[in-house]
Enzyme design. Structure first.
Site, PDB file in Angstrom:
ATOM      1  N   GLU A  29       0.889  -1.281  -0.009  1.00 42.37           N
ATOM      2  CA  GLU A  29       0.000  -0.144  -0.087  1.00 42.37           C
ATOM      3  C   GLU A  29       0.766   1.275   0.145  1.00 42.37           C
ATOM      4  O   GLU A  29       1.965   1.160   0.563  1.00 42.37           O
ATOM      5  CB  GLU A  29      -0.942  -0.026   1.230  1.00 42.37           C
ATOM      6  CG  GLU A  29      -1.958   1.076   1.383  1.00 42.37           C
ATOM      7  CD  GLU A  29      -2.852   1.191   2.362  1.00 42.37           C
ATOM      8  OE1 GLU A  29      -3.725   1.947   2.543  1.00 42.37           O
ATOM      9  OE2 GLU A  29      -2.835  -0.043   3.102  1.00 42.37           O
ATOM     10  N   ASN A  74      -6.733   1.431   2.787  1.00 40.45           N
ATOM     11  CA  ASN A  74      -7.308   2.521   3.202  1.00 40.45           C
ATOM     12  C   ASN A  74      -7.107   3.809   2.158  1.00 40.45           C
ATOM     13  O   ASN A  74      -7.810   4.553   1.482  1.00 40.45           O
ATOM     14  CB  ASN A  74      -7.093   3.176   4.551  1.00 40.45           C
ATOM     15  CG  ASN A  74      -7.772   2.153   5.726  1.00 40.45           C
ATOM     16  OD1 ASN A  74      -8.597   1.518   5.343  1.00 40.45           O
ATOM     17  ND2 ASN A  74      -7.451   2.287   6.746  1.00 40.45           N
ATOM     18  N   ASN A 174     -12.450  -0.902  -0.860  1.00 43.40           N
ATOM     19  CA  ASN A 174     -11.724  -1.625   0.529  1.00 43.40           C
ATOM     20  C   ASN A 174     -12.224  -0.946   1.727  1.00 43.40           C
ATOM     21  O   ASN A 174     -12.811   0.266   1.845  1.00 43.40           O
ATOM     22  CB  ASN A 174     -10.179  -1.023   0.360  1.00 43.40           C
ATOM     23  CG  ASN A 174      -9.300  -1.236   1.798  1.00 43.40           C
ATOM     24  OD1 ASN A 174      -9.086  -2.318   1.969  1.00 43.40           O
ATOM     25  ND2 ASN A 174      -9.417  -0.275   2.820  1.00 43.40           N
ATOM     26  N   GLU A 175     -12.691  -1.976   2.451  1.00 46.63           N
ATOM     27  CA  GLU A 175     -13.190  -1.848   3.895  1.00 46.63           C
ATOM     28  C   GLU A 175     -14.358  -0.697   3.768  1.00 46.63           C
ATOM     29  O   GLU A 175     -14.233  -0.015   4.717  1.00 46.63           O
ATOM     30  CB  GLU A 175     -12.182  -1.671   4.731  1.00 46.63           C
ATOM     31  CG  GLU A 175     -11.312  -2.582   4.919  1.00 46.63           C
ATOM     32  CD  GLU A 175     -10.334  -2.681   6.332  1.00 46.63           C
ATOM     33  OE1 GLU A 175     -10.205  -1.454   6.749  1.00 46.63           O
ATOM     34  OE2 GLU A 175      -9.458  -3.385   6.340  1.00 46.63           O
ATOM     35  N   TYR A 246      -6.558  -8.951  11.821  1.00 47.22           N
ATOM     36  CA  TYR A 246      -5.187  -8.584  12.459  1.00 47.22           C
ATOM     37  C   TYR A 246      -5.460  -8.880  13.785  1.00 47.22           C
ATOM     38  O   TYR A 246      -6.310  -8.742  14.856  1.00 47.22           O
ATOM     39  CB  TYR A 246      -5.044  -7.188  12.528  1.00 47.22           C
ATOM     40  CG  TYR A 246      -4.593  -6.649  11.042  1.00 47.22           C
ATOM     41  CD1 TYR A 246      -3.401  -6.745  10.316  1.00 47.22           C
ATOM     42  CD2 TYR A 246      -5.538  -6.029  10.294  1.00 47.22           C
ATOM     43  CE1 TYR A 246      -3.213  -6.425   8.697  1.00 47.22           C
ATOM     44  CE2 TYR A 246      -5.453  -5.541   9.022  1.00 47.22           C
ATOM     45  CZ  TYR A 246      -4.268  -5.754   8.306  1.00 47.22           C
ATOM     46  OH  TYR A 246      -4.130  -5.449   7.019  1.00 47.22           O
ATOM     47  N   GLU A 294      -6.324  -9.319   3.650  1.00 48.99           N
ATOM     48  CA  GLU A 294      -5.503  -8.835   4.761  1.00 48.99           C
ATOM     49  C   GLU A 294      -5.211  -9.540   5.721  1.00 48.99           C
ATOM     50  O   GLU A 294      -6.433 -10.000   6.407  1.00 48.99           O
ATOM     51  CB  GLU A 294      -6.027  -7.464   5.175  1.00 48.99           C
ATOM     52  CG  GLU A 294      -5.807  -6.331   3.926  1.00 48.99           C
ATOM     53  CD  GLU A 294      -6.134  -4.798   4.508  1.00 48.99           C
ATOM     54  OE1 GLU A 294      -5.979  -4.559   5.946  1.00 48.99           O
ATOM     55  OE2 GLU A 294      -6.542  -3.957   3.469  1.00 48.99           O
ATOM     56  N   GLN A 351       1.824  -6.469   5.490  1.00 53.09           N
ATOM     57  CA  GLN A 351       2.066  -6.263   4.108  1.00 53.09           C
ATOM     58  C   GLN A 351       3.363  -6.814   3.879  1.00 53.09           C
ATOM     59  O   GLN A 351       3.674  -7.703   4.477  1.00 53.09           O
ATOM     60  CB  GLN A 351       1.960  -4.722   3.947  1.00 53.09           C
ATOM     61  CG  GLN A 351       0.787  -4.344   4.178  1.00 53.09           C
ATOM     62  CD  GLN A 351       0.682  -2.599   3.628  1.00 53.09           C
ATOM     63  OE1 GLN A 351       1.466  -2.183   3.025  1.00 53.09           O
ATOM     64  NE2 GLN A 351      -0.457  -2.011   4.050  1.00 53.09           N
TER      65      GLN A 351
END
Length: 503
Positions: A29, A74, A174-175, A246, A294, A351
């Site tokens: 990212e 993000n 994304n999200e 996460y 992710e 990442q």
């Protein structure tokens, strides 16, 4: 000392699934030093003709990363991909609102596509569905994948990319369930724009695969209703729905931390069940697959990130320095992904470089491997093939959030082309070794190739730029093979890779 016993039965006919190589993907990212100072540092002694660090490329190729999600995250929800094409000297600097930095746009679409070729990987591109439209999404597919003869494809050629990039995997935002996301939407709002965007993108290139946004975590109040609503709109137009998670160990409770892969297991099961509910409701013949694009450990850098001043260029954000126990959980999570390879076809360790990453760099200096590099490397190298159903008996324990946690977390992968079977195993017991008796009778005679072990007496031991080899694997694991029976001792708090050759 009495060593606890565990057993594992594996039969080559009891198949979970052929593992898609993309299960071992990663993520870059425009965040922190992932791009600038990570993969790209034109003034570095190791920079190639395009400014990419050759030492980083070497480690990425060593990992055999099959696919890399880009450019966010993000970041993508406020990103105009057109800012990153054309002559570099005319590209504008912009305020990057997701991470409160300045984006120089010196690396954009064509540069990243070239980096991916040099890294021997594929691109998973995320389109902006926060602030951009169906038009922007269809135009970027035309720019990337159409051969020539149209405005956008000919513009790509003018920018020096004569051949199409042929990006085949695309994320629809994304999200979008997150209040932190630029252009946050309700499930119905997102489902509608994702549906219309998917249709237009596939009209441009029917060969592409699309990933709809699932919940940004299973802790969201809208989970799993979000998935149900989004798929109501998009089911026949997308190929995957995403999962993100996460984990951290802020309270220093290692047994509970190492059990968190059980939460990942439940998360996957719930999303798969929700997909199947929508399939049944729609009387569809299609089974929706999952993209766990992710996943990682992330918590060490939170306090340091809060102290960073905004509007810097490529500041050191999200630079977790991982411990031995982090590597053990990453190993458990990799095993969990393999166990669900019938539905999880793609996954991205988030990442890849500097930002919650297995690879770290020093600006102007060297490169080094984090503890989590090693289970990721071993899974990517030896976890290709067919995942087999493991019948496991193991002593168990209870922790703060979990009950009946097996000390043994394990899976077997059969690589028929190579004539090999690999056992991946984590011993969660932080105090004692664990004996493993594995019965592989359906495979006939076996020979031990090697037993790799990642272990350390200090659960908090880390690799650093100054001590890059503090935590590294060895091949002195205690395994013996008699016919098709494997006997091993798994050291306390260890990641194990037992490689077997079929005779």
């Amino acid at each position: 000392m009495t060593v606890a016993q565990s057993t594992m039965i594996v039969d080559k006919h009891f198949v979970i699934s052929r593992i898609d190589d993309r299960l071992y993907g990663s993520f870059i990212e425009h965040l922190g030093r992932a791009v600038y100072g990570g993969i790209y540092e034109p003034d570095h002694p190791e920079a190639d003709d395009q400014g990419f660090r050759r030492d980083v490329l070497e480690l990425v190729r060593e990992l055999r990363v099959p696919i890399v999600r880009y450019p966010g995250g993000n970041f993508v929800s406020g990103y105009d991909w057109k800012d990153g094409i054309g002559p570099k000297e005319s590209r504008k600097r912009t305020l990057e609102l997701a991470w409160r930095t300045i984006e120089t746009n010196q690396v954009g679409l064509n540069e990243f596509a070239e980096w991916a070729k040099r890294a021997r990987t594929q691109v998973m591109w995320a389109v902006n569905l926060g602030t951009q439209s169906v038009d922007d999404a269809r135009h970027i597919v035309e720019y990337c994948n159409h051969p020539s003869g149209t405005y956008w494809s000919d513009l790509r050629k003018q920018h020096g990319a004569a051949e199409p990039h042929n990006i085949k995997t695309w994320c629809l935002g994304n999200e979008m369930d997150g209040h932190w996301q630029i252009g946050h939407k309700t499930a119905a709002e997102y489902g509608r724009i994702a549906c219309e965007t998917a249709k237009a993108m596939k009209w441009v290139d029917p060969s592409i695969e699309l990933v709809a946004c699932g919940s940004s975590s299973s802790a969201m109040a809208t989970f799993p209703e979000w998935e149900s609503t989004v798929l109501d709109h998009t089911y026949e137009h997308v190929d995957y729905i995403s999962l993100h998670t996460y984990y951290g160990n802020r309270d220093g409770d290692t047994p509970n931390f190492l059990a968190r892969s059980l939460d990942m297991d439940r998360f996957i099961g719930t999303v798969a069940a929700t997909c199947d509910y929508v399939k049944a409701k729609k009387r569809s013949k299609k089974t929706m697959m999952l993209s766990f694009d992710e996943w990682n450990v992330w918590y060490h850098s939170n306090e340091a990130d809060r102290r960073l001043q905004p509007w810097q260029i490529a500041p050191p954000q999200l630079e977790d320095i991982y411990t031995h126990e982090d590597a053990l959980l990453v190993g458990c999570m990799l095993i969990t992904l393999m166990k669900h390879s019938d539905r999880v076809k793609m996954a991205c360790l988030a990442q890849l470089v500097n930002v919650i990453a297995p690879i770290m760099t020093v600006n102007g200096g060297g490169v080094w491997r984090q503890t989590i590099y090693y289970p990721y490397l071993h899974a990517s190298l030896y976890g290709r093939g067919t995942a087999l159903v493991p019948i496991i008996r193991s002593p168990r324990y209870d922790s703060k959030d979990f009950t009946d946690v097996p000390y043994l977390e394990a899976i077997a992968v059969h690589n028929e082309e190579q004539g090999e079977v690999t056992l991946f195993a984590v011993n969660r017991d932080t105090a004692n070794p664990l004996a493993l008796e594995a019965d592989l009778r359906s495979f006939g005679e076996l020979r031990l190739i090697e037993h790799l072990v990642l272990e350390h007496d200090d659960l908090k031991a880390r690799n650093t730029a100054e001590r890059p080899d503090a935590v590294t694997p060895h091949n002195r694991g205690r395994s013996t093979v008699s016919g098709s029976q494997v006997s091993a001792v798994l050291p306390k708090a260890s990641w194990n890779v037992i490689r077997l050759k079929l005779l």
